[in-house]
Design a protein around this motif. Structure first.
Motif, PDB file in Angstrom:
ATOM      1  N   ASP A   1      30.263  48.180  41.595  1.00 42.31           N
ATOM      2  CA  ASP A   1      31.961  48.038  41.426  1.00 42.31           C
ATOM      3  C   ASP A   1      32.441  46.668  41.345  1.00 42.31           C
ATOM      4  O   ASP A   1      33.129  46.082  42.169  1.00 42.31           O
ATOM      5  CB  ASP A   1      32.641  48.922  42.598  1.00 42.31           C
TER       6      ASP A   1
ATOM      7  N   HIS B   1      33.905  45.625  38.681  1.00 38.96           N
ATOM      8  CA  HIS B   1      35.254  45.630  38.148  1.00 38.96           C
ATOM      9  C   HIS B   1      35.543  44.074  37.150  1.00 38.96           C
ATOM     10  O   HIS B   1      36.838  43.813  37.430  1.00 38.96           O
ATOM     11  CB  HIS B   1      36.342  45.943  39.140  1.00 38.96           C
TER      12      HIS B   1
ATOM     13  N   SER C   1      41.668  51.002  46.240  1.00 35.93           N
ATOM     14  CA  SER C   1      41.486  50.409  45.017  1.00 35.93           C
ATOM     15  C   SER C   1      40.557  51.386  44.161  1.00 35.93           C
ATOM     16  O   SER C   1      40.209  50.802  42.896  1.00 35.93           O
ATOM     17  CB  SER C   1      40.958  48.881  44.913  1.00 35.93           C
ATOM     18  N   GLU C   2      40.230  52.472  44.387  1.00 32.40           N
ATOM     19  CA  GLU C   2      39.425  53.242  43.640  1.00 32.40           C
ATOM     20  C   GLU C   2      40.410  54.232  42.678  1.00 32.40           C
ATOM     21  O   GLU C   2      41.370  54.638  43.188  1.00 32.40           O
ATOM     22  CB  GLU C   2      38.496  54.088  44.755  1.00 32.40           C
TER      23      GLU C   2
ATOM     24  N   HIS D   1      34.732  51.628  47.581  1.00 32.68           N
ATOM     25  CA  HIS D   1      34.777  49.955  47.846  1.00 32.68           C
ATOM     26  C   HIS D   1      34.340  49.449  49.028  1.00 32.68           C
ATOM     27  O   HIS D   1      34.128  48.441  49.330  1.00 32.68           O
ATOM     28  CB  HIS D   1      36.142  49.541  47.041  1.00 32.68           C
TER      29      HIS D   1
ATOM     30  N   GLY E   1      29.331  48.823  48.512  1.00 34.21           N
ATOM     31  CA  GLY E   1      31.040  48.364  48.551  1.00 34.21           C
ATOM     32  C   GLY E   1      31.147  47.317  47.247  1.00 34.21           C
ATOM     33  O   GLY E   1      30.144  47.074  46.616  1.00 34.21           O
ATOM     34  N   SER E   2      32.375  47.319  46.941  1.00 39.98           N
ATOM     35  CA  SER E   2      32.625  46.502  45.760  1.00 39.98           C
ATOM     36  C   SER E   2      32.461  44.816  45.999  1.00 39.98           C
ATOM     37  O   SER E   2      32.279  44.724  47.109  1.00 39.98           O
ATOM     38  CB  SER E   2      34.132  46.583  45.464  1.00 39.98           C
TER      39      SER E   2
ATOM     40  N   LYS F   1      37.434  42.012  47.111  1.00 35.96           N
ATOM     41  CA  LYS F   1      38.258  42.987  47.603  1.00 35.96           C
ATOM     42  C   LYS F   1      39.387  43.170  46.164  1.00 35.96           C
ATOM     43  O   LYS F   1      39.437  42.412  45.669  1.00 35.96           O
ATOM     44  CB  LYS F   1      39.358  42.519  48.758  1.00 35.96           C
ATOM     45  N   TYR F   2      39.718  44.623  46.252  1.00 36.30           N
ATOM     46  CA  TYR F   2      40.522  44.739  45.137  1.00 36.30           C
ATOM     47  C   TYR F   2      41.889  45.420  45.426  1.00 36.30           C
ATOM     48  O   TYR F   2      42.619  46.030  44.764  1.00 36.30           O
ATOM     49  CB  TYR F   2      39.801  45.610  43.977  1.00 36.30           C
TER      50      TYR F   2
ATOM     51  N   GLU G   1      42.154  46.808  51.765  1.00 39.63           N
ATOM     52  CA  GLU G   1      40.554  46.004  51.934  1.00 39.63           C
ATOM     53  C   GLU G   1      40.644  44.937  52.659  1.00 39.63           C
ATOM     54  O   GLU G   1      39.347  44.368  52.872  1.00 39.63           O
ATOM     55  CB  GLU G   1      39.973  46.205  50.716  1.00 39.63           C
TER      56      GLU G   1
ATOM     57  N   LYS H   1      32.803  42.290  52.318  1.00 35.35           N
ATOM     58  CA  LYS H   1      32.378  42.524  50.905  1.00 35.35           C
ATOM     59  C   LYS H   1      31.074  41.677  50.668  1.00 35.35           C
ATOM     60  O   LYS H   1      30.901  40.608  51.245  1.00 35.35           O
ATOM     61  CB  LYS H   1      33.566  42.031  50.043  1.00 35.35           C
TER      62      LYS H   1
END
Lengths: 379, 379
Positions: free
Chosen positions: B8, B10, B187-188, B216, B230-231, B234-235, B239, B244
């Protein structure tokens, strides 16, 4: 050694709202078949691989399949440069990782100076230099030199490349530009306004062969070895008489030997048919190429109801209709001292089209009266 | 053997109209530094490399640079699968040609069944199977089997993969899905509506490690060796308290040994600050992290003029403002038997904000008269 010079694939192109992808796939299949039957040392695509910087997914998939066949199955290296239609950074993703598999996508000046060198039996080492499509601003930015025209930019870049020449190697340049004096077609997108996009072929004289892209008509310019292969297929009706395909180039230890155009035939050709409606329809009934993409020029001088529908009954892929005959009619009448076609004349034509018979005297009188009333009301 | 499990990324994501690319670049730089100092056998990215199926050019360039560093300079293989945000075909272009350079992009079912097998010192041969993000329809179409849920699809695909297992190899699955019971973040993007996207972790029990993407928040599910990394960062503000980074996984001849979370710290953290305006501004003056991306919840109960402007003087990256205090105030007043704030009360607040002093008695009278007049006119 022999290699294939091709360019301007424009994968993903639409023409009058029709996707050309199946035609592109078919001509690329012919190209692959040719390589299978006549092995070559390399395949060059001199830019405009895609039609747009963000190509549709189906175009990406098609290129992926072609690359798998040529680089993978046929083990033939491919050298691609970005053209003015391509998104250079997008096209160039992973190019570093693809090199060892024989796929060379050259989309920046750094890679331009690292030639793809191929060992051949009959011409020794051949170095292919890919010059990605560029404009003066990019060259100015990259080299911090005063460059204000495409010509100056290409002179500078060709010079940088020449500095890299290694003794005993043949040198091929791949470039996407407009060589001064060469012939344009309808389907090219201008690189800049007012002719400042022209580049002298003289900057390229040091190379053994120059594989050009951008112009869609196959042609040489200045020297036998400075050539446009032309586009993969026709991309405008204006190209109906152009031969499309690729150029088969031969080099030996002394450099350029020959360049030969090899035809690729699209399933649907693009062509223009002229004639009166009835005549065109009659001809269509026995035309073996009735599925071609057509521009039909109707020479009829009177109004016609639903000509597109009638034409498509025999020529399903009529993409565009012109009626110069109607214009000629109008012009003649204009000249005949204001004998311009009246509403009633137009209606009489329409009635013949719609009913296949003339108005009776009574009907003619009735419609004339109505038109007169309407015209008085609107005054 | 050790490998990095991440997911993730992104790349190219915007957050409240701010590009996160520089932050993404910074945390990826930390990841690269980590690998440089602590060599690993592979780097896994379990989907959602990009934020969109057609990512912006700058995101493609960033991924290109990361790949050059990790695969090229650090000589560490990367295994990427497509996630629900990625355009699988677009991401997968040239994947065949990239393999030998250690870049493995798995975006279709064919490649899923050809594992990336890595020879390691301490765990022998480790086979990485990448299962691209998929939905039931794709699986139904590809395998002509009655599959109507994500759970059935993943059961079938995990079964197909298990059939490929070779004796004496460790087996790692990389998958992008929603394992039932795991914890969502804001954020998913939902995979489907109404919970039919959930997949049982039990289909994955046969693997030595399962590197999951999509959720995430770093977490394990069912077994120690079934994990979300996890991503990358932070998105969403939701979160703010999540750690992260990436997961460092160790395997040996017997399979799973350990999984450890390693932090990556974004230059701008996402966090929420609550308080009254004056208090928040005071705190901002000495806050070393005053450039973080902030959601500010103002608890003030009276109207405030230009709070965003005032906050951004100390916290330049306030991205969102909430005023629950105003709502609480309004609710309380509503309850206080119609003692609702009148226009004159609002104006008095405004005057204090704008002039930093109270209305004089004269001014108060004048504005009250004007409001009364206006209110009579509008009735």
């Amino acid at each position: 050694m022999k290699f294939i010079h091709t360019s301007d694939w424009h994968l993903g192109r639409q023409f009058h709202n029709v996707s050309l992808l199946e035609d592109q796939q078919a001509v690329l299949e012919q190209l692959i078949q040719y390589i299978q039957n006549n092995p070559v040392d390399a395949v060059i695509v001199a830019g405009d691989i895609y039609d747009r910087s963000v190509p549709p997914t189906v175009a990406i998939e098609l290129l992926n399949r072609v690359v798998k066949r040529i680089c993978g199955e046929l083990n033939t290296p491919m050298i691609l440069i970005s053209g003015n239609h391509d998104g250079a950074e997008r096209l160039g993703f992973g190019s570093e990782q693809m090199k060892n598999a024989g796929l060379h996508i050259i989309s920046n000046f750094e890679d331009m100076l690292n030639p793809v060198v191929i060992q051949t039996k009959t011409a020794g080492l051949v170095a292919f230099y890919g010059m990605p499509y560029n404009d003066p601003e990019q060259v100015r930015f990259a080299y911090k030199e005063a460059v204000s025209t495409h010509d100056e930019a290409h002179k500078l870049l060709a010079g940088k490349i020449t500095e890299q020449f290694q003794a005993g190697q043949r040198n091929v340049l791949v470039s996407h530009c407009f060589v001064d004096g060469a012939i344009e077609s309808e389907s090219e997108r201008p690189l800049s306004i007012g002719g400042s996009d022209r580049v002298s072929h003289e900057h390229f004289l040091n190379f053994d062969y120059v594989a050009l892209g951008h112009l869609h008509q196959p042609q040489k310019k200045g020297e036998e070895y400075i050539r446009y292969s032309g586009s993969l297929m026709k991309y405008s009706f204006g190209e109906q008489n152009q031969k499309k395909g690729f150029t088969l180039v031969e080099l030996d230890q002394n450099g350029f030997v020959s360049a030969e155009h090899i035809d690729l035939i699209a399933p649907h050709e693009m062509r223009i048919i002229e004639g009166e409606l009835e005549q065109v329809i009659e001809q269509g009934k026995t035309d073996p190429k009735h599925e071609d993409y057509l521009l039909v020029r109707l020479m009829d001088k009177h109004a016609i109801l639903n000509p597109m529908e009638k034409l498509r009954a025999v020529y399903p892929n009529v993409l565009h209709l012109e009626k110069p005959g109607m214009l000629i009619g109008v012009e003649q009448e204009m000249a005949q001292a204001k004998l311009a076609r009246s509403e009633i004349d137009m209606f009489r034509d329409f009635f013949i089209e719609a009913q296949d018979s003339h108005l009776s005297q009574e009907q003619d009188q009735a419609i004339s009266d109505i038109i007169k009333q309407l015209s008085q009301q609107s005054q």
